[in-house]
Design a protein around this motif. Structure first.
Motif, PDB file in Angstrom:
ATOM      1  N   GLU A  32       0.842  -1.205   0.000  1.00 37.13           N
ATOM      2  CA  GLU A  32       0.000   0.000   0.000  1.00 37.13           C
ATOM      3  C   GLU A  32       0.872   1.248   0.000  1.00 37.13           C
ATOM      4  N   ALA A  33       1.895   1.280   0.845  1.00 37.22           N
ATOM      5  CA  ALA A  33       2.804   2.426   0.894  1.00 37.22           C
ATOM      6  C   ALA A  33       3.586   2.556  -0.417  1.00 37.22           C
ATOM      7  N   PHE A  34       3.971   1.430  -0.987  1.00 34.79           N
ATOM      8  CA  PHE A  34       4.675   1.399  -2.273  1.00 34.79           C
ATOM      9  C   PHE A  34       3.826   2.059  -3.352  1.00 34.79           C
ATOM     10  N   HIS A  35       2.564   1.651  -3.468  1.00 32.01           N
ATOM     11  CA  HIS A  35       1.679   2.208  -4.488  1.00 32.01           C
ATOM     12  C   HIS A  35       1.350   3.677  -4.233  1.00 32.01           C
ATOM     13  N   GLU A  36       1.313   4.074  -2.978  1.00 37.28           N
ATOM     14  CA  GLU A  36       1.050   5.469  -2.622  1.00 37.28           C
ATOM     15  C   GLU A  36       2.312   6.330  -2.679  1.00 37.28           C
ATOM     16  N   GLN A  37       3.459   5.699  -2.914  1.00 39.62           N
ATOM     17  CA  GLN A  37       4.761   6.371  -2.917  1.00 39.62           C
ATOM     18  C   GLN A  37       5.021   7.064  -1.584  1.00 39.62           C
ATOM     19  N   ASP A  38       4.590   6.423  -0.513  1.00 37.60           N
ATOM     20  CA  ASP A  38       4.745   6.956   0.848  1.00 37.60           C
ATOM     21  C   ASP A  38       6.089   6.497   1.406  1.00 37.60           C
ATOM     22  N   THR A  39       7.124   7.280   1.139  1.00 42.16           N
ATOM     23  CA  THR A  39       8.477   6.886   1.538  1.00 42.16           C
ATOM     24  C   THR A  39       8.676   6.906   3.049  1.00 42.16           C
ATOM     25  N   VAL A  40       7.962   7.760   3.741  1.00 39.77           N
ATOM     26  CA  VAL A  40       8.063   7.803   5.205  1.00 39.77           C
ATOM     27  C   VAL A  40       7.586   6.468   5.779  1.00 39.77           C
ATOM     28  N   SER A  71      17.517   2.030   1.014  1.00 43.28           N
ATOM     29  CA  SER A  71      17.411   3.490   0.907  1.00 43.28           C
ATOM     30  C   SER A  71      17.350   3.925  -0.560  1.00 43.28           C
ATOM     31  N   GLU A  72      18.080   3.238  -1.433  1.00 47.72           N
ATOM     32  CA  GLU A  72      18.041   3.559  -2.859  1.00 47.72           C
ATOM     33  C   GLU A  72      16.685   3.191  -3.460  1.00 47.72           C
ATOM     34  N   PHE A  73      16.130   2.075  -3.030  1.00 44.15           N
ATOM     35  CA  PHE A  73      14.792   1.673  -3.463  1.00 44.15           C
ATOM     36  C   PHE A  73      13.774   2.740  -3.078  1.00 44.15           C
ATOM     37  N   VAL A  74      13.816   3.194  -1.834  1.00 42.97           N
ATOM     38  CA  VAL A  74      12.878   4.207  -1.354  1.00 42.97           C
ATOM     39  C   VAL A  74      13.024   5.491  -2.167  1.00 42.97           C
ATOM     40  N   PHE A  86       1.583   2.740 -11.739  1.00 47.17           N
ATOM     41  CA  PHE A  86       2.227   1.444 -11.587  1.00 47.17           C
ATOM     42  C   PHE A  86       1.480   0.648 -10.533  1.00 47.17           C
ATOM     43  N   GLU A  87       1.450  -0.658 -10.753  1.00 50.77           N
ATOM     44  CA  GLU A  87       0.790  -1.543  -9.800  1.00 50.77           C
ATOM     45  C   GLU A  87       1.501  -2.883  -9.789  1.00 50.77           C
ATOM     46  N   GLU A  88       1.820  -3.331  -8.606  1.00 53.60           N
ATOM     47  CA  GLU A  88       2.330  -4.679  -8.434  1.00 53.60           C
ATOM     48  C   GLU A  88       1.164  -5.496  -7.879  1.00 53.60           C
ATOM     49  N   LYS A  89       0.533  -6.260  -8.759  1.00 48.59           N
ATOM     50  CA  LYS A  89      -0.640  -7.052  -8.370  1.00 48.59           C
ATOM     51  C   LYS A  89      -0.173  -8.347  -7.726  1.00 48.59           C
TER      52      LYS A  89
END
Length: 148
Positions: A32-40, A71-74, A86-89
Motif C-alpha cells: 500500500e505504501a509502495f503504491h502510494e509512494q509513501d516513503t516515510v 534506501s536507494e529503493f525508497v 504502476f501496480e504490483e498485483k
C-alpha cells in the motif's frame, strides 16, 4: 483539544503496532505504501541494513543477481512521476512463521501505465524485533515469460 490530540496519538500508535504484529499485514501495508509512494511509511517496515536482491535473465540467457540498498529503493519510489501509474498485483500470500522468523512469498504481476511489464515472485524475510515484524531481506525474480 489536548485530549483529542492525545487520543489521536494513541490510535495511531495502536494501529501501527497492530499492523506490524502480523507478517502478512506488514507485507500488505508495504505494498500500500509502495503504491502510494509513501516513503516515510516505507522506511518503517524495514531494518536499516536491509538490502534488496533481484534475479533475472540477461539477453544471453544467463541468470543475473543485482543488489541495492533499501534506501536507494525508497528514493527510486519517490522519484516516480505522479502521472505514471504502476501496480504490483499480488496473486497470493504464502506465509511460514516460527517464533522470531517469518517468510512471506508473493507471486506478482507488475503493470506500468496499465501495460503488463513483468512478473515474478517476491520473498520477504521478516524478523520479530521487540514485538514488531521488520523486513530484513527482500528478493524478487523478474521475467517477461509465463506471466498470468
Amino acid at each position: 483539544m489536548k485530549n483529542l490530540m492525545f487520543l489521536a496519538f494513541i490510535f495511531i500508535c495502536v494501529n501501527s503496532h497492530a499492523q506490524s504484529n502480523n507478517p502478512k499485514q506488514l507485507v500488505i501495508d508495504f505494498f500500500e505504501a509502495f503504491h502510494e509512494q509513501d516513503t516515510v511509511k516505507l522506511k518503517t517496515f524495514a531494518t536499516e541494513s536491509l538490502q534488496l536482491k533481484s534475479v533475472s535473465m540477461n539477453a544471453e540467457g544467463k541468470t543475473t543477481i543485482s543488489t541495492s540498498a533499501y534506501s536507494e529503493f525508497v528514493k527510486s519510489i519517490a522519484s516516480i512521476p505522479k502521472n505514471v501509474k504502476f501496480e504490483e498485483k499480488i496473486h497470493e500470500y504464502r506465509i511460514e512463521e516460527n517464533g522470531l522468523l517469518s517468510t512471506v512469498t508473493t507471486p506478482y504481476t507488475f503493470f506500468y501505465n496499465g501495460e503488463k511489464s513483468h512478473c515474478g515472485i517476491n520473498v520477504f524475510n521478516l524478523v520479530k524485533m521487540e514485538g514488531d515484524w521488520k523486513i530484513i531481506f527482500l528478493m524478487d525474480s523478474r521475467t517477461k515469460q509465463h506471466c498470468n
